[in-house]
Design a protein around this motif. Structure first.
Motif, short mmCIF file in Angstrom:
data_model
loop_
_atom_site.label_atom_id
_atom_site.label_comp_id
_atom_site.label_asym_id
_atom_site.label_seq_id
_atom_site.Cartn_x
_atom_site.Cartn_y
_atom_site.Cartn_z
N ARG A 47 92.66 77.84 -28.93
CA ARG A 47 92.38 78.77 -30.02
C ARG A 47 90.88 78.79 -30.23
O ARG A 47 90.25 77.73 -30.23
N LEU A 49 87.85 80.31 -32.74
CA LEU A 49 87.41 81.01 -33.95
C LEU A 49 85.93 81.32 -33.82
O LEU A 49 85.15 80.47 -33.39
N VAL A 60 81.40 91.05 -34.75
CA VAL A 60 82.83 91.22 -34.48
C VAL A 60 83.03 92.22 -33.33
O VAL A 60 83.83 91.99 -32.42
N ARG A 64 85.13 91.89 -29.50
CA ARG A 64 86.41 92.56 -29.73
C ARG A 64 87.34 92.49 -28.52
O ARG A 64 88.56 92.53 -28.67
N PRO A 67 90.26 87.34 -26.74
CA PRO A 67 91.34 86.85 -27.59
C PRO A 67 90.87 85.75 -28.54
O PRO A 67 91.28 84.59 -28.44
N VAL A 68 89.97 86.11 -29.45
CA VAL A 68 89.42 85.16 -30.41
C VAL A 68 89.71 85.66 -31.82
O VAL A 68 90.03 86.84 -32.02
N GLU A 69 89.59 84.76 -32.79
CA GLU A 69 89.78 85.12 -34.20
C GLU A 69 88.41 85.11 -34.89
O GLU A 69 87.70 84.10 -34.83
N CYS A 70 88.07 86.20 -35.53
CA CYS A 70 86.81 86.26 -36.29
C CYS A 70 87.11 85.96 -37.76
O CYS A 70 88.01 86.56 -38.35
N VAL A 71 86.38 85.01 -38.31
CA VAL A 71 86.56 84.60 -39.70
C VAL A 71 85.22 84.79 -40.41
O VAL A 71 84.18 84.33 -39.93
N ALA A 90 90.38 77.78 -42.19
CA ALA A 90 91.15 78.68 -41.34
C ALA A 90 92.04 77.93 -40.37
O ALA A 90 93.10 78.43 -39.97
N LEU A 91 91.62 76.72 -39.98
CA LEU A 91 92.37 75.94 -39.00
C LEU A 91 93.46 75.07 -39.61
O LEU A 91 94.34 74.58 -38.90
N HIS A 94 95.26 71.94 -38.79
CA HIS A 94 94.87 71.45 -37.47
C HIS A 94 94.46 69.98 -37.54
O HIS A 94 93.67 69.58 -38.39
#
Length: 201
Positions: A47, A49, A60, A64, A67-71, A90-91, A94
């Protein structure tokens, strides 16, 4: 690296000393934030972030296709530690190793990230970080206990105090080229001269 590893790319800063968003500088036509996120994915992280703040829309957009998550760290101006806290929120919950990296070390490569992971598994603390003189810092692979210890840190110090505390038992890894990070126009010029950044148009 094990699939339980997660990665956090710290890319929220305002680049005030540089005068332009360092996240969007390019190496071989690829923005630095895209390159950092791609390397994190290539390292085997399950994963990734990307913590954004200043220039959030452009940053962002730059990742785009990955396959990453922008926080978003809405309080990005308060420093690196705030981005670490946003990432941990966010994690949650974890409880495995976390790779922490910035996007302004253009000499970073996958082999070094994997070496950090290997070192962290040998460390009594479960953590390994990059040596800068007599201190260590990011990139770093950090155990959950180390991250929790860093959550009380304020300002731009990030994990510095926790990583360098007496008895922290963090393995220090050598990567001299990572000492070239992009904070000032002089840093930028040095990186361009070494072929680590594309010349500015």
């Amino acid at each position: 690296m094990t699939s339980s590893l997660v990665a956090v790319v710290l890319a929220a800063g305002g680049s005030t000393r540089l005068g332009r968003p360092k996240q969007l500088l390019t190496r071989d036509g690829e923005t630095l934030v895209h390159r950092a996120a791609r390397l994190a994915l290539a390292s085997g992280a399950s994963r990734v972030l990307v913590i954004v703040g200043a220039y959030a829309g452009d940053v962002v957009a730059a990742v785009r296709d990955l396959p990453v998550e922008c926080v978003v760290n809405a309080r990005w101006s308060e420093g690196l530690a705030g981005s670490v806290r946003v990432a941990m929120d966010a994690l949650a919950p974890h409880d495995h190793a976390t790779l922490l990296m910035t996007c302004d070390q253009p000499a970073l490569d996958v082999a070094y990230i994997q070496a950090l992971g290997d070192a962290s598994r040998r460390a009594p603390s479960g953590s390994a970080a990059t040596r800068f003189g007599d201190r260590v810092g990011v990139p770093a692979v950090v155990a959950p206990t180390m991250l929790r210890a860093a959550l009380a840190v304020q300002g731009d110090r990030g994990l510095r105090d926790a990583l360098n505390a007496p008895g922290a038992d963090v393995i220090a890894c050598d990567a001299p080229d990572l000492g070239v990070d992009i904070d000032t126009p002089e840093d930028l010029a040095a990186a361009v001269a070494r072929g680590w950044l594309d010349p500015l148009e």
